[in-house]
Structures are given as C-alpha cells and as structure tokens.
Write a protein that holds these residues in place. Structure first.
Motif, PDB file in Angstrom:
ATOM      1  N   ALA A   1      36.334  19.373 -12.804  1.00  0.00           N
ATOM      2  CA  ALA A   1      35.391  20.247 -12.087  1.00  0.00           C
ATOM      3  C   ALA A   1      34.446  20.946 -13.064  1.00  0.00           C
ATOM      4  O   ALA A   1      33.242  21.050 -12.801  1.00  0.00           O
ATOM      5  CB  ALA A   1      36.147  21.279 -11.258  1.00  0.00           C
ATOM      6  N   LEU A   2      34.969  21.421 -14.188  1.00  0.00           N
ATOM      7  CA  LEU A   2      34.112  22.071 -15.185  1.00  0.00           C
ATOM      8  C   LEU A   2      33.063  21.103 -15.719  1.00  0.00           C
ATOM      9  O   LEU A   2      31.906  21.473 -15.901  1.00  0.00           O
ATOM     10  CB  LEU A   2      34.949  22.625 -16.334  1.00  0.00           C
ATOM     11  CG  LEU A   2      35.674  23.926 -16.066  1.00  0.00           C
ATOM     12  CD1 LEU A   2      36.600  24.279 -17.219  1.00  0.00           C
ATOM     13  CD2 LEU A   2      34.703  25.055 -15.798  1.00  0.00           C
ATOM     14  N   ASN A   3      33.479  19.865 -15.962  1.00  0.00           N
ATOM     15  CA  ASN A   3      32.518  18.865 -16.441  1.00  0.00           C
ATOM     16  C   ASN A   3      31.415  18.629 -15.420  1.00  0.00           C
ATOM     17  O   ASN A   3      30.252  18.451 -15.786  1.00  0.00           O
ATOM     18  CB  ASN A   3      33.220  17.552 -16.786  1.00  0.00           C
ATOM     19  CG  ASN A   3      34.012  17.646 -18.072  1.00  0.00           C
ATOM     20  OD1 ASN A   3      33.767  18.507 -18.902  1.00  0.00           O
ATOM     21  ND2 ASN A   3      34.982  16.770 -18.232  1.00  0.00           N
ATOM     22  N   LYS A   4      31.750  18.640 -14.142  1.00  0.00           N
ATOM     23  CA  LYS A   4      30.731  18.481 -13.099  1.00  0.00           C
ATOM     24  C   LYS A   4      29.785  19.675 -13.075  1.00  0.00           C
ATOM     25  O   LYS A   4      28.574  19.527 -12.940  1.00  0.00           O
ATOM     26  CB  LYS A   4      31.377  18.301 -11.730  1.00  0.00           C
ATOM     27  CG  LYS A   4      31.981  16.943 -11.533  1.00  0.00           C
ATOM     28  CD  LYS A   4      32.562  16.797 -10.140  1.00  0.00           C
ATOM     29  CE  LYS A   4      33.211  15.437  -9.981  1.00  0.00           C
ATOM     30  NZ  LYS A   4      33.781  15.254  -8.636  1.00  0.00           N
ATOM     31  N   LEU A   5      30.332  20.879 -13.198  1.00  0.00           N
ATOM     32  CA  LEU A   5      29.504  22.087 -13.198  1.00  0.00           C
ATOM     33  C   LEU A   5      28.568  22.141 -14.400  1.00  0.00           C
ATOM     34  O   LEU A   5      27.428  22.578 -14.295  1.00  0.00           O
ATOM     35  CB  LEU A   5      30.380  23.340 -13.210  1.00  0.00           C
ATOM     36  CG  LEU A   5      31.116  23.685 -11.931  1.00  0.00           C
ATOM     37  CD1 LEU A   5      32.082  24.830 -12.185  1.00  0.00           C
ATOM     38  CD2 LEU A   5      30.137  24.056 -10.838  1.00  0.00           C
ATOM     39  N   HIS A   6      29.060  21.710 -15.541  1.00  0.00           N
ATOM     40  CA  HIS A   6      28.329  21.840 -16.798  1.00  0.00           C
ATOM     41  C   HIS A   6      27.605  20.554 -17.197  1.00  0.00           C
ATOM     42  O   HIS A   6      27.142  20.438 -18.336  1.00  0.00           O
ATOM     43  CB  HIS A   6      29.271  22.266 -17.912  1.00  0.00           C
ATOM     44  CG  HIS A   6      29.956  23.559 -17.640  1.00  0.00           C
ATOM     45  ND1 HIS A   6      31.115  23.932 -18.295  1.00  0.00           N
ATOM     46  CD2 HIS A   6      29.679  24.579 -16.790  1.00  0.00           C
ATOM     47  CE1 HIS A   6      31.506  25.119 -17.864  1.00  0.00           C
ATOM     48  NE2 HIS A   6      30.641  25.534 -16.954  1.00  0.00           N
ATOM     49  N   HIS A   7      27.510  19.602 -16.283  1.00  0.00           N
ATOM     50  CA  HIS A   7      26.853  18.326 -16.589  1.00  0.00           C
ATOM     51  C   HIS A   7      25.336  18.452 -16.414  1.00  0.00           C
ATOM     52  O   HIS A   7      24.869  18.935 -15.378  1.00  0.00           O
ATOM     53  CB  HIS A   7      27.379  17.224 -15.662  1.00  0.00           C
ATOM     54  CG  HIS A   7      26.754  15.894 -15.919  1.00  0.00           C
ATOM     55  ND1 HIS A   7      27.068  15.144 -17.021  1.00  0.00           N
ATOM     56  CD2 HIS A   7      25.822  15.195 -15.224  1.00  0.00           C
ATOM     57  CE1 HIS A   7      26.365  14.028 -16.990  1.00  0.00           C
ATOM     58  NE2 HIS A   7      25.592  14.032 -15.914  1.00  0.00           N
ATOM     59  N   PRO A   8      24.554  18.017 -17.410  1.00  0.00           N
ATOM     60  CA  PRO A   8      23.102  18.062 -17.266  1.00  0.00           C
ATOM     61  C   PRO A   8      22.642  17.103 -16.171  1.00  0.00           C
ATOM     62  O   PRO A   8      22.837  15.908 -16.279  1.00  0.00           O
ATOM     63  CB  PRO A   8      22.577  17.630 -18.632  1.00  0.00           C
ATOM     64  CG  PRO A   8      23.739  17.204 -19.441  1.00  0.00           C
ATOM     65  CD  PRO A   8      24.981  17.506 -18.690  1.00  0.00           C
ATOM     66  N   THR A   9      22.066  17.650 -15.102  1.00  0.00           N
ATOM     67  CA  THR A   9      21.726  16.842 -13.933  1.00  0.00           C
ATOM     68  C   THR A   9      20.221  16.644 -13.788  1.00  0.00           C
ATOM     69  O   THR A   9      19.760  15.527 -13.602  1.00  0.00           O
ATOM     70  CB  THR A   9      22.295  17.509 -12.662  1.00  0.00           C
ATOM     71  OG1 THR A   9      23.708  17.673 -12.847  1.00  0.00           O
ATOM     72  CG2 THR A   9      22.059  16.659 -11.444  1.00  0.00           C
ATOM     73  N   ILE A  10      19.453  17.711 -13.857  1.00  0.00           N
ATOM     74  CA  ILE A  10      18.006  17.637 -13.653  1.00  0.00           C
ATOM     75  C   ILE A  10      17.310  18.065 -14.941  1.00  0.00           C
ATOM     76  O   ILE A  10      17.535  19.175 -15.438  1.00  0.00           O
ATOM     77  CB  ILE A  10      17.563  18.549 -12.486  1.00  0.00           C
ATOM     78  CG1 ILE A  10      18.237  18.097 -11.196  1.00  0.00           C
ATOM     79  CG2 ILE A  10      16.048  18.555 -12.351  1.00  0.00           C
ATOM     80  CD1 ILE A  10      18.072  19.056 -10.050  1.00  0.00           C
ATOM     81  N   ALA A  11      16.474  17.197 -15.471  1.00  0.00           N
ATOM     82  CA  ALA A  11      15.724  17.530 -16.688  1.00  0.00           C
ATOM     83  C   ALA A  11      14.698  18.621 -16.387  1.00  0.00           C
ATOM     84  O   ALA A  11      14.011  18.580 -15.368  1.00  0.00           O
ATOM     85  CB  ALA A  11      15.025  16.296 -17.231  1.00  0.00           C
ATOM     86  N   THR A  12      14.638  19.615 -17.257  1.00  0.00           N
ATOM     87  CA  THR A  12      13.676  20.718 -17.125  1.00  0.00           C
ATOM     88  C   THR A  12      12.968  20.919 -18.466  1.00  0.00           C
ATOM     89  O   THR A  12      13.173  21.933 -19.136  1.00  0.00           O
ATOM     90  CB  THR A  12      14.379  22.008 -16.663  1.00  0.00           C
ATOM     91  OG1 THR A  12      15.425  22.315 -17.603  1.00  0.00           O
ATOM     92  CG2 THR A  12      14.950  21.874 -15.278  1.00  0.00           C
ATOM     93  N   PRO A  13      12.125  19.976 -18.854  1.00  0.00           N
ATOM     94  CA  PRO A  13      11.495  20.064 -20.187  1.00  0.00           C
ATOM     95  C   PRO A  13      10.616  21.290 -20.375  1.00  0.00           C
ATOM     96  O   PRO A  13      10.432  21.751 -21.505  1.00  0.00           O
ATOM     97  CB  PRO A  13      10.674  18.775 -20.270  1.00  0.00           C
ATOM     98  CG  PRO A  13      10.511  18.313 -18.871  1.00  0.00           C
ATOM     99  CD  PRO A  13      11.708  18.807 -18.111  1.00  0.00           C
ATOM    100  N   GLU A  14      10.112  21.873 -19.265  1.00  0.00           N
ATOM    101  CA  GLU A  14       9.275  23.066 -19.409  1.00  0.00           C
ATOM    102  C   GLU A  14      10.053  24.255 -19.967  1.00  0.00           C
ATOM    103  O   GLU A  14       9.469  25.167 -20.542  1.00  0.00           O
ATOM    104  CB  GLU A  14       8.627  23.437 -18.066  1.00  0.00           C
ATOM    105  CG  GLU A  14       9.582  23.944 -17.011  1.00  0.00           C
ATOM    106  CD  GLU A  14      10.375  22.878 -16.249  1.00  0.00           C
ATOM    107  OE1 GLU A  14      11.212  23.264 -15.433  1.00  0.00           O
ATOM    108  OE2 GLU A  14      10.155  21.686 -16.483  1.00  0.00           O
TER     109      GLU A  14
END
Length: 77
Positions: free
Chosen positions: A27-40
């Motif tokens: 569950a922690l890995n799911k919470l802390h997984h980079p999902t959406i790139a936010t380069p700004e």
C-alpha cells in the motif's frame, strides 16, 4: 483538518512504514509511486534545478527525483 503534534508524528511514522499491519509496504508503494509527471514543479526548485530530474504526483503526495534520491512530500496546499 486539525490535529495535534502527537497525531502528526504518528501519521508520519505510519507513512514511513512503522505500522505495517495497518499500512503495509504494498500500500505504501502505491501511495508513494510516481503516477503523473509534473515537470512544471521543477521550476519551483530553481536553486537545485540541475539536481531535480523528475517531478511527479502520486496518491496525495509529490514525488521528486532529487540527486539520486526519491523524495516524497506534501507541499501543504
């Protein structure tokens, strides 16, 4: 949400994996997984922009790839 320092310390321990029976590593890995790139977001780190090479949003958390480390944080917004 209002909470005490003690509550926040317990929550931080939970996020760091201190209570695996409540919130396990999967569950922690799911919470802390980079999902959406936010380069700004990288622009916000102008002093360290040459060390920030990835910015993402996870499930409620910002994730940075910073100088060979994964940093998971909440900006407070």
């Amino acid at each position: 949400v209002n909470s005490s320092v003690r509550d926040m310390a317990t929550y931080l321990k939970l996020q760091l994996g201190a209570y695996p029976k409540i919130l396990g590593h999967v569950a922690l890995n799911k919470l802390h997984h980079p999902t959406i790139a936010t380069p700004e977001v990288i622009r916000s780190f102008y002093r360290d922009r040459d060390r920030v090479y990835g910015a993402y949003y996870g499930l409620g958390w910002r994730i940075l790839n910073f100088a060979d480390e994964k940093i998971v944080f909440h900006g407070g917004w």
